[in-house]
Design a protein around this motif. Structure first.
Motif, short mmCIF file in Angstrom:
data_model
loop_
_atom_site.label_atom_id
_atom_site.label_comp_id
_atom_site.label_asym_id
_atom_site.label_seq_id
_atom_site.Cartn_x
_atom_site.Cartn_y
_atom_site.Cartn_z
N ARG A 1 -15.92 56.29 -70.31
CA ARG A 1 -14.64 56.07 -69.63
C ARG A 1 -14.65 56.68 -68.22
N ASN A 2 -14.25 55.90 -67.24
CA ASN A 2 -14.11 56.27 -65.82
C ASN A 2 -15.42 56.45 -65.07
N ALA A 3 -16.57 56.27 -65.70
CA ALA A 3 -17.85 56.46 -65.01
C ALA A 3 -18.05 55.43 -63.90
N CYS A 4 -17.70 54.19 -64.15
CA CYS A 4 -17.89 53.14 -63.13
C CYS A 4 -17.08 53.43 -61.87
N SER A 5 -15.79 53.69 -62.04
CA SER A 5 -14.95 53.92 -60.85
C SER A 5 -15.38 55.20 -60.13
N MET A 6 -15.83 56.21 -60.88
CA MET A 6 -16.32 57.44 -60.25
C MET A 6 -17.55 57.16 -59.40
N LEU A 7 -18.47 56.34 -59.91
CA LEU A 7 -19.68 56.01 -59.16
C LEU A 7 -19.38 55.14 -57.94
N TYR A 8 -18.49 54.15 -58.07
CA TYR A 8 -18.11 53.32 -56.91
C TYR A 8 -17.47 54.18 -55.82
N ALA A 9 -16.57 55.07 -56.20
CA ALA A 9 -15.91 55.94 -55.22
C ALA A 9 -16.92 56.87 -54.55
N ALA A 10 -17.84 57.43 -55.33
CA ALA A 10 -18.86 58.34 -54.77
C ALA A 10 -19.78 57.60 -53.82
N ALA A 11 -20.17 56.36 -54.18
CA ALA A 11 -21.04 55.58 -53.30
C ALA A 11 -20.37 55.35 -51.95
N ALA A 12 -19.08 55.06 -51.96
CA ALA A 12 -18.35 54.85 -50.71
C ALA A 12 -18.27 56.14 -49.89
N ARG A 13 -18.04 57.26 -50.55
CA ARG A 13 -17.97 58.54 -49.82
C ARG A 13 -19.31 58.89 -49.18
N VAL A 14 -20.39 58.69 -49.90
CA VAL A 14 -21.72 58.99 -49.34
C VAL A 14 -22.01 58.06 -48.16
N THR B 1 -19.60 41.10 -58.44
CA THR B 1 -19.55 41.00 -59.90
C THR B 1 -19.62 39.52 -60.25
N LEU B 2 -19.95 39.25 -61.49
CA LEU B 2 -19.82 37.89 -61.99
C LEU B 2 -18.33 37.58 -62.07
N ASP B 3 -17.96 36.31 -61.88
CA ASP B 3 -16.53 35.99 -61.90
C ASP B 3 -15.90 36.17 -63.28
N SER B 4 -16.71 36.35 -64.30
CA SER B 4 -16.19 36.59 -65.65
C SER B 4 -15.91 38.08 -65.90
N GLU B 5 -16.31 38.95 -64.98
CA GLU B 5 -16.07 40.39 -65.11
C GLU B 5 -14.76 40.76 -64.42
N SER B 6 -14.05 41.74 -64.97
CA SER B 6 -12.70 42.04 -64.48
C SER B 6 -12.67 42.73 -63.12
N GLY B 7 -13.65 43.57 -62.81
CA GLY B 7 -13.63 44.29 -61.55
C GLY B 7 -12.64 45.44 -61.51
N SER B 8 -12.04 45.80 -62.64
CA SER B 8 -11.00 46.83 -62.65
C SER B 8 -11.51 48.19 -62.18
N SER B 9 -12.75 48.53 -62.48
CA SER B 9 -13.30 49.82 -62.04
C SER B 9 -13.46 49.86 -60.52
N ILE B 10 -13.84 48.73 -59.94
CA ILE B 10 -14.01 48.67 -58.49
C ILE B 10 -12.65 48.79 -57.80
N LEU B 11 -11.66 48.09 -58.33
CA LEU B 11 -10.31 48.16 -57.78
C LEU B 11 -9.74 49.57 -57.93
N ALA B 12 -10.02 50.22 -59.06
CA ALA B 12 -9.54 51.59 -59.28
C ALA B 12 -10.13 52.56 -58.28
N ALA B 13 -11.31 52.25 -57.75
CA ALA B 13 -11.96 53.10 -56.75
C ALA B 13 -11.47 52.80 -55.34
N GLY B 14 -10.52 51.89 -55.19
CA GLY B 14 -9.93 51.60 -53.89
C GLY B 14 -10.58 50.48 -53.10
N TRP B 15 -11.43 49.69 -53.74
CA TRP B 15 -12.06 48.55 -53.09
C TRP B 15 -11.13 47.35 -53.18
N GLN B 16 -11.41 46.31 -52.38
CA GLN B 16 -10.62 45.08 -52.42
C GLN B 16 -11.51 43.89 -52.69
#
Length: 146
Positions: free
Chosen positions: A72-85, A98-113
């Motif tokens: 839980r929360n590992a994806c959004s933590m990694l996306y946010a950290a990648a952006a900070r670095v 992402t594939l269009d069948s994937e939700s992308g919720s972790s990326i959105l949670a990290a502040g991406w658009q």
């Protein structure tokens, strides 16, 4: 509790080879980040130059692989950290797909658009791999201005 750690490309690729649903390891990168839970590696992000030569402007990076065990929360933590670095070392934008069948919720949670559909169903042109390297689906591009 999740904790970010540095990982080598070799370690990150080994994790991807074992856990990623549809992608293989990469050949190069700018940096990799790991995520631990209770001393065990539960996720990795591998970041490098954009695959698309049209987006490779020396100011943009791409999260080429992000893979977790489902913690839980590992994806959004990694996306946010990648952006900070990426921001810390002077880049202006970071992207991923992402594939269009994937939700992308972790990326959105990290502040991406989400910037919409990108790419095609398969590679074309001279650089096309002999065998398909991912499912034949449309992709969605996500971006974060740094």
């Amino acid at each position: 509790m999740l904790k970010l750690i540095p990982v080598s490309l070799k370690e990150a690729n080994a994790f991807v080879a074992e856990h990623h649903r549809h992608h293989k390891p990469v050949t190069g990168h700018k940096f990799s980040i790991g995520c631990q839970s209770m001393g065990r590696l539960v996720g990795v992000a591998i970041v490098g130059r954009p695959i698309s030569r049209y987006l490779d402007d020396d100011l943009t990076l791409e999260v080429m692989r992000l893979c977790t065990t489902g913690e839980r929360n590992a994806c959004s933590m990694l996306y946010a950290a990648a952006a900070r670095v990426a921001r810390a070392i002077g880049y202006r934008k970071i992207i991923t797909y992402t594939l269009d069948s994937e939700s992308g919720s972790s990326i959105l949670a990290a502040g991406w658009q989400c910037t919409g559909k990108a790419g095609g169903l398969h590679w074309t042109g001279k650089r096309r791999p002999a065998a398909g390297q991912y499912p034949a689906q449309m992709k969605l591009r996500y971006e974060k201005e740094l």
